[in-house]
Write a protein that holds these residues in place. Structure first.
Motif, PDB file in Angstrom:
ATOM      1  N   PRO A 312       0.813  -1.221   0.000  1.00  0.00           N
ATOM      2  CA  PRO A 312       0.000   0.000   0.000  1.00  0.00           C
ATOM      3  C   PRO A 312       0.849   1.274   0.000  1.00  0.00           C
ATOM      4  N   THR A 313       0.341   2.287  -0.642  1.00  0.00           N
ATOM      5  CA  THR A 313       0.887   3.637  -0.549  1.00  0.00           C
ATOM      6  C   THR A 313      -0.279   4.576  -0.255  1.00  0.00           C
ATOM      7  N   GLN A 314       0.041   5.771   0.149  1.00  0.00           N
ATOM      8  CA  GLN A 314      -0.997   6.679   0.627  1.00  0.00           C
ATOM      9  C   GLN A 314      -2.051   6.989  -0.440  1.00  0.00           C
ATOM     10  N   ASP A 318      -5.262   0.873  -5.925  1.00  0.00           N
ATOM     11  CA  ASP A 318      -5.352  -0.567  -6.161  1.00  0.00           C
ATOM     12  C   ASP A 318      -5.945  -1.328  -4.992  1.00  0.00           C
ATOM     13  N   PHE A 319      -6.451  -0.609  -3.995  1.00  0.00           N
ATOM     14  CA  PHE A 319      -6.942  -1.252  -2.779  1.00  0.00           C
ATOM     15  C   PHE A 319      -8.393  -0.861  -2.500  1.00  0.00           C
ATOM     16  N   LYS A 320      -9.127  -1.831  -1.972  1.00  0.00           N
ATOM     17  CA  LYS A 320     -10.424  -1.545  -1.382  1.00  0.00           C
ATOM     18  C   LYS A 320     -10.187  -1.142   0.073  1.00  0.00           C
ATOM     19  N   ARG A 321     -10.900  -0.134   0.527  1.00  0.00           N
ATOM     20  CA  ARG A 321     -10.704   0.399   1.868  1.00  0.00           C
ATOM     21  C   ARG A 321     -11.940   0.112   2.729  1.00  0.00           C
ATOM     22  N   GLY A 342      -5.480  -9.832  -3.315  1.00  0.00           N
ATOM     23  CA  GLY A 342      -6.356 -10.176  -2.206  1.00  0.00           C
ATOM     24  C   GLY A 342      -5.689 -10.118  -0.844  1.00  0.00           C
ATOM     25  N   LYS A 343      -4.483  -9.552  -0.761  1.00  0.00           N
ATOM     26  CA  LYS A 343      -3.782  -9.456   0.521  1.00  0.00           C
ATOM     27  C   LYS A 343      -4.332  -8.282   1.335  1.00  0.00           C
ATOM     28  N   TRP A 344      -4.365  -8.498   2.646  1.00  0.00           N
ATOM     29  CA  TRP A 344      -4.955  -7.535   3.566  1.00  0.00           C
ATOM     30  C   TRP A 344      -3.884  -6.799   4.359  1.00  0.00           C
ATOM     31  N   TRP A 345      -4.219  -5.534   4.718  1.00  0.00           N
ATOM     32  CA  TRP A 345      -3.317  -4.699   5.509  1.00  0.00           C
ATOM     33  C   TRP A 345      -4.159  -3.863   6.474  1.00  0.00           C
ATOM     34  N   MET A 346      -3.537  -3.463   7.569  1.00  0.00           N
ATOM     35  CA  MET A 346      -4.132  -2.471   8.456  1.00  0.00           C
ATOM     36  C   MET A 346      -3.351  -1.164   8.317  1.00  0.00           C
ATOM     37  N   ASP A 347      -4.066  -0.086   8.185  1.00  0.00           N
ATOM     38  CA  ASP A 347      -3.453   1.231   7.984  1.00  0.00           C
ATOM     39  C   ASP A 347      -3.321   1.939   9.333  1.00  0.00           C
ATOM     40  N   LEU A 348      -2.074   2.091   9.780  1.00  0.00           N
ATOM     41  CA  LEU A 348      -1.804   2.798  11.029  1.00  0.00           C
ATOM     42  C   LEU A 348      -1.034   4.085  10.788  1.00  0.00           C
ATOM     43  N   SER A 349      -1.051   4.578   9.570  1.00  0.00           N
ATOM     44  CA  SER A 349      -0.254   5.758   9.239  1.00  0.00           C
ATOM     45  C   SER A 349      -0.672   6.978  10.041  1.00  0.00           C
ATOM     46  N   PHE A 350      -1.942   7.071  10.372  1.00  0.00           N
ATOM     47  CA  PHE A 350      -2.423   8.256  11.085  1.00  0.00           C
ATOM     48  C   PHE A 350      -2.001   8.256  12.550  1.00  0.00           C
ATOM     49  N   LYS A 351      -1.453   7.124  13.038  1.00  0.00           N
ATOM     50  CA  LYS A 351      -1.082   7.015  14.440  1.00  0.00           C
ATOM     51  C   LYS A 351       0.395   7.295  14.696  1.00  0.00           C
ATOM     52  N   SER A 352       1.188   7.383  13.654  1.00  0.00           N
ATOM     53  CA  SER A 352       2.634   7.457  13.843  1.00  0.00           C
ATOM     54  C   SER A 352       3.062   8.799  14.415  1.00  0.00           C
ATOM     55  N   LYS A 353       3.878   8.758  15.464  1.00  0.00           N
ATOM     56  CA  LYS A 353       4.388   9.988  16.070  1.00  0.00           C
ATOM     57  C   LYS A 353       5.577  10.542  15.297  1.00  0.00           C
TER      58      LYS A 353
END
Length: 391
Positions: A312-314, A318-321, A342-353
């Motif tokens: 994934p990129t921001q 190419d991804f369903k959200r 069909g691979k899955w990811w969790m997006d934690l970008s908004f949490k990064s300090k």
């Protein structure tokens, strides 16, 4: 740096002993460093095989230095199905006068290969060789992930010297630290004290008991997909499929499990090195272990040949959200699913300090099961673990 000073070429008489009768066998269809006076140009190669005949820091496994050529003899006889993948066998690292010399040579060779964007397939030798491989990544300025397929954690005892039983402690304590996450796949509880398991959890590392994986090896795919380095201890496999280890066990992964996991490693576009360690030919029976490892390498190459850019990129389209709202959780749990793989990811970008420092770790590989857990109003363990790392 000219890496030929660190390498011994493959001798012609060894190649002739490998029973190569067909032009499409691997030993006949890859580039092999044969001429000690002329190392092949590395431009264009994608995979490189390197042997390390080193056992001085092995833990009760003398004889494992003879593994590289034993594995090669089996690997060379397998058939090459990937004519578009350029593979080179660079021979074996020269054994140094002291073990630090061998570490230095391995480090420099792997560093050079990474500069050429070549993925090394390292044939040990003892598993302490993972430490100089890890040190290569210090020069990248990036935090990295290690996944170990192993029946033990290899953290050793307090103040234990560096060896194959304690190398992980040296990685954890190395300064500056650039280890983001360590994952163990397949630890066997009767070899691990509870204090060590608790330590792994306190460090927010991923540790997965073999009993929770053995009947569903597919759950290892997201664990391996998160790795920059994969290190494999042959003792993780049952003695029936891998008798060639001095401390083997009747329990462990099967060779089929190993082939599935190394295929996952090959598919992982993030992975930049893989190593196979602790095989001891003097303990082998009818080359069973050599065949097991060589077939795992075959499946790694198979996976590598099928790699696709599904990270994934921001701004990727190419991804369903999927946004999942949980009770008592302030923010949505954000899942991404690649439309093709069909691979899955969790997006934690908004949490990064620290967005720049942790940029490579904003997207956490997961499975459809993690999404299903969230849909049942439960917070996936993986989300909470990495949330704590990023905060």
């Amino acid at each position: 740096m000219e890496i030929s000073v660190f390498l011994n070429n493959i001798k012609q008489d060894f190649i002739e002993s490998c029973n190569l009768y067909h032009p499409n066998q691997i030993g006949n269809s890859i580039t092999i460093y044969k001429d000690e006076n002329e190392i092949p140009d590395l431009d264009g190669f994608e995979l490189a095989i390197i042997g390390v005949e080193e056992e001085r820091n092995s833990f009760n496994n003398k004889g494992c230095k003879d593994a590289p050529n034993a594995i090669r003899k089996s690997l060379y006889q397998l058939f090459n199905h990937w004519k578009d993948i350029k593979i080179i066998d660079l021979g074996n690292i020269k054994t140094g006068f002291g073990i630090e010399d061998t570490y230095f040579a391995l480090n420099k060779v792997v560093m050079t290969l990474m500069k050429y964007r070549i993925v090394p397939i390292i044939l040990g030798g003892s598993q302490d060789l993972t430490y100089p491989i890890y040190q290569v990544y210090e020069n990248t300025g990036k935090l990295v992930n290690i996944t170990s397929i192993d029946s033990r954690f290899d953290i050793g005892q307090d103040n234990e010297e560096l060896n194959s039983n304690s190398y992980l402690s040296y990685i954890i304590l190395h300064q500056p630290s650039f280890l983001f996450n360590y994952t163990n796949i397949g630890y066997q509880s009767y070899y691990i004290d509870n204090q060590s398991v608790n330590l792994m959890k306190e460090l927010l590392f991923d540790v997965h008991r073999i009993g929770n994986i053995k009947n569903n090896v597919e759950v290892t795919e997201p664990l391996i997909r998160n790795a920059d380095i994969v290190t494999i201890d042959t003792s993780a496999f049952c003695a029936a499929d891998a008798p060639g280890v001095k401390y083997n066990s009747p329990n462990g992964f099967s060779s089929e499990d190993g082939c599935k996991m190394t295929r996952y490693a090959g598919l992982n576009p993030k992975l930049t090195s893989i190593g196979f360690f602790e095989y001891n030919p003097s303990c082998d029976v009818n080359d069973i272990t050599a065949n097991t490892i060589s077939q795992m390498i075959w499946y790694f190459i198979e996976g590598f040949s099928l790699r696709m850019n599904d990270y994934p990129t921001q701004n990727s389209k190419d991804f369903k959200r999927y946004n999942v709202r949980l009770e008592d959780v302030d923010d949505d749990i954000v899942f991404l699913c690649h439309k093709v793989s069909g691979k899955w990811w969790m997006d934690l970008s908004f949490k990064s300090k620290d967005r720049e420092k942790y940029e490579r770790h904003h997207y956490i590989p997961c499975s459809r099961e993690d999404y299903d857990i969230a849909m049942e109003n439960e917070l996936p363990d993986k989300w909470w673990q990495f949330y704590q790392k990023l905060m």
